[in-house]
Design a protein around this motif. Structure first.
Motif, PDB file in Angstrom:
ATOM      1  N   ASP A 161      -2.702   5.537   2.207  1.00 54.57           N
ATOM      2  CA  ASP A 161      -2.516   6.977   2.431  1.00 54.57           C
ATOM      3  C   ASP A 161      -1.136   7.470   1.987  1.00 54.57           C
ATOM      4  N   GLU A 162      -0.157   6.568   2.022  1.00 51.31           N
ATOM      5  CA  GLU A 162       1.193   6.943   1.572  1.00 51.31           C
ATOM      6  C   GLU A 162       1.197   7.196   0.063  1.00 51.31           C
ATOM      7  N   VAL A 163       0.428   6.404  -0.670  1.00 48.97           N
ATOM      8  CA  VAL A 163       0.312   6.596  -2.126  1.00 48.97           C
ATOM      9  C   VAL A 163      -0.354   7.946  -2.408  1.00 48.97           C
ATOM     10  N   ILE A 164      -1.419   8.236  -1.666  1.00 46.65           N
ATOM     11  CA  ILE A 164      -2.145   9.508  -1.855  1.00 46.65           C
ATOM     12  C   ILE A 164      -1.213  10.688  -1.551  1.00 46.65           C
ATOM     13  N   GLU A 165      -0.463  10.593  -0.456  1.00 45.75           N
ATOM     14  CA  GLU A 165       0.470  11.670  -0.085  1.00 45.75           C
ATOM     15  C   GLU A 165       1.516  11.893  -1.179  1.00 45.75           C
ATOM     16  N   ALA A 166       2.015  10.794  -1.755  1.00 45.16           N
ATOM     17  CA  ALA A 166       3.030  10.908  -2.814  1.00 45.16           C
ATOM     18  C   ALA A 166       2.449  11.620  -4.040  1.00 45.16           C
TER      19      ALA A 166
END
Length: 255
Positions: A161-166
């Motif tokens: 989810d951190e990759v998606i948020e970035a």
């Protein structure tokens, strides 16, 4: 005892020639010939940060435009490094040192003119969730930055989810992921699916010891990068041709 001249034997088997062609010799043939640019390019190859800055000071004193020196001196120097790395003449530690020296040069020029060079685009880089092996990612980041890209480095063991948020926040032209452990590479499929769900059709370049072309080809956005040095080439290709994943695969996948 038979008197043998060893120099003739060395020449016959080209051992002498191989010995003489050091990485330094190979680089020497590739450096720009301009006498103000040459020492800067050479200092980048040697990874000598202070010498890069000294060379830049002298070039500016000789009338060179400071911002023009990024593409005119720093990039050609890094180009020599990238080429010799591609050809297996130099290895990873050399590339990392050279990238640091080049980034030091960019920092110096930024301070000199009070502005940053125009970025070629943003790229989000990460190591798969659960994976702490980040040397591959570090090289990718160094090479992308050295080639003028603004890299958002999320680090290692990065939650999906951190990759998606970035991606949502930064709107990059490409995402990269590396995985060394086979247990972690399935995070890439998850990232792919979540990006697709949200309507992002951006290339997701994946590499590292755990993944191969067949695996990466299974998901829609996946493009396989066999070498770290493929990352800036892919980014340049996207800049020139748009983010067409079929074209990217045609260019970078082995058929």
């Amino acid at each position: 005892m038979i008197d043998i001249d060893p120099s003739g034997i060395l020449v016959r088997y080209n051992v002498q020639l191989e010995k003489e062609m050091t990485p330094e010799d190979a680089a020497e043939e590739l450096y720009p010939k301009d006498p103000t640019i040459y020492p800067i390019a050479k200092s980048i190859f040697e990874g000598e940060e202070d010498d890069v800055v000294e060379g830049l000071k002298k070039a500016i004193a000789a009338g060179k435009d400071p911002m023009g020196l990024i593409n005119g001196a720093l990039m050609p120097g890094m180009g020599v490094v990238s080429r010799l790395y591609d050809e297996g003449v130099i290895f990873l530690p050399n590339v990392m040192m050279s990238a640091d020296a080049m980034l030091e040069g960019i920092e110096f020029l930024k301070k000199k003119v009070g502005k940053a060079p125009e970025s070629k685009g943003k790229i989000v880089c990460h190591v798969a969730e659960g994976d702490v092996h980040d040397i591959g990612k570090s090289i990718v980041v160094a090479l992308l930055r050295a080639n003028g890209y603004d890299v958002i480095d999320l680090g290692r063991d990065v939650p999906v989810d951190e990759v998606i948020e970035a991606v949502e926040k930064e709107k990059p032209l490409m995402v990269t992921g590396t995985a060394l452990m086979t247990t972690t590479m399935y995070a890439f499929k998850e990232i792919n699916d979540k990006l697709m769900e949200k309507g992002y059709r951006i290339p997701f370049a994946c590499g590292g010891g755990a993944v191969n072309q067949d695996f990466v080809s299974q998901y829609e956005l996946g493009v396989y990068g066999e070498e770290a040095s493929d990352a800036p080439k892919m980014a340049d290709f996207i800049k020139a041709n748009g983010n067409n994943i079929v074209k990217l695969r045609d260019k970078f996948h082995k058929h």
